[in-house]
Design a protein around this motif. Sequence first.
Motif, mmCIF file in Angstrom:
data_model
loop_
_atom_site.group_PDB
_atom_site.id
_atom_site.type_symbol
_atom_site.label_atom_id
_atom_site.label_comp_id
_atom_site.label_asym_id
_atom_site.label_seq_id
_atom_site.Cartn_x
_atom_site.Cartn_y
_atom_site.Cartn_z
ATOM 1 N N ALA A 6 2.905 -1.312 4.269
ATOM 2 C CA ALA A 6 2.297 -0.022 3.950
ATOM 3 C C ALA A 6 3.416 1.014 3.939
ATOM 4 O O ALA A 6 4.107 1.188 4.948
ATOM 5 C CB ALA A 6 1.257 0.338 5.003
ATOM 6 N N LEU A 52 -2.016 -8.102 3.306
ATOM 7 C CA LEU A 52 -1.085 -7.127 2.748
ATOM 8 C C LEU A 52 0.281 -7.305 3.390
ATOM 9 O O LEU A 52 0.371 -7.743 4.528
ATOM 10 C CB LEU A 52 -1.569 -5.700 3.048
ATOM 11 C CG LEU A 52 -2.615 -5.066 2.133
ATOM 12 C CD1 LEU A 52 -2.060 -4.957 0.728
ATOM 13 C CD2 LEU A 52 -3.916 -5.798 2.134
ATOM 14 N N ILE A 112 0.874 -1.168 0.000
ATOM 15 C CA ILE A 112 0.000 0.000 0.000
ATOM 16 C C ILE A 112 0.911 1.219 0.000
ATOM 17 O O ILE A 112 1.919 1.217 0.703
ATOM 18 C CB ILE A 112 -0.820 0.061 1.304
ATOM 19 C CG1 ILE A 112 -1.635 -1.188 1.534
ATOM 20 C CG2 ILE A 112 -1.677 1.284 1.358
ATOM 21 C CD1 ILE A 112 -2.228 -1.222 2.944
ATOM 22 N N LEU A 128 -1.181 -0.855 -4.132
ATOM 23 C CA LEU A 128 -2.454 -0.171 -3.976
ATOM 24 C C LEU A 128 -2.155 1.273 -3.594
ATOM 25 O O LEU A 128 -1.550 1.537 -2.561
ATOM 26 C CB LEU A 128 -3.226 -0.899 -2.875
ATOM 27 C CG LEU A 128 -4.723 -0.765 -2.751
ATOM 28 C CD1 LEU A 128 -5.426 -0.888 -4.088
ATOM 29 C CD2 LEU A 128 -5.231 -1.849 -1.800
ATOM 30 N N ASP A 129 -2.563 2.180 -4.478
ATOM 31 C CA ASP A 129 -2.174 3.582 -4.347
ATOM 32 C C ASP A 129 -3.406 4.399 -3.925
ATOM 33 O O ASP A 129 -4.371 4.499 -4.667
ATOM 34 C CB ASP A 129 -1.604 3.985 -5.728
ATOM 35 C CG ASP A 129 -1.548 5.468 -5.996
ATOM 36 O OD1 ASP A 129 -1.909 6.273 -5.135
ATOM 37 O OD2 ASP A 129 -1.126 5.811 -7.119
#
Length: 196
Positions: A106, A103, A5, A84-85
């Motif tokens: 981050a 995930l 992320i 994931l932006d």
Amino acid sequence: MDKFIVIGPQGAGKGTQAQLLCEDYDFVHISIGEIFRWNMAHHTKLAARVTRIMNEGRLVPDEIVEEVVRKRLEQHDWNFGFVLDGFPRTRSQAEYLFENWNLDRAVYLDIPDDVVHHRVMYRASMGQGAGFTKRADDSPAALRVRLKEFHDKTTPLLQLFHDKGMLVTVDANRTIPEVYQSMREELGLGDPPAKR
Ligand code: AMP
């Protein structure tokens, strides 16, 4: 499989850094903002629900965003992973993500508000000319709203990522290659395959 992320305020370089990672490591870049902008350019039904909200700099309601993310992630079109932006940006979105997907990390692109302000106003004044994309939400009023939304709703998530041992903080107030290099090091990514 790497699932990352990228989080940061407007102008921190989320899109640019995510794109570089994806080009070098064959990850799939998933930008929720880009999906919304595509819908706006194509005048879809979804666009009718989000255009005003986006242009004012506010966050799109969680249920709309979560639906978009769900549909996008269900495509499973990655071999090596995805970046994931711009998601999650709220507590509800983070909970949705944790319930449904594992995930890895981050990345928080850390940058002071005054630098953000300078960058975004520069992007607005350059237009599409020098690789900068002019956006309807690059106005001083929208920027103020976006920064407030970021600090009120997204910054608290950093603690959550930290507690899960996922958080990587990168000083984003540097040049694009410098930020990219630190991010790769922090993520433990070796030299990109093409350059080995
Ligand atoms: P970005 O391109 O990531 O800066 O996103 C542009 C705009 O899209 C944001 O200012 C929001 O209006 C909307 N948006 C993108 N991602 C999200 C999200 N995760 N939650 C709510 N709104 C979002």
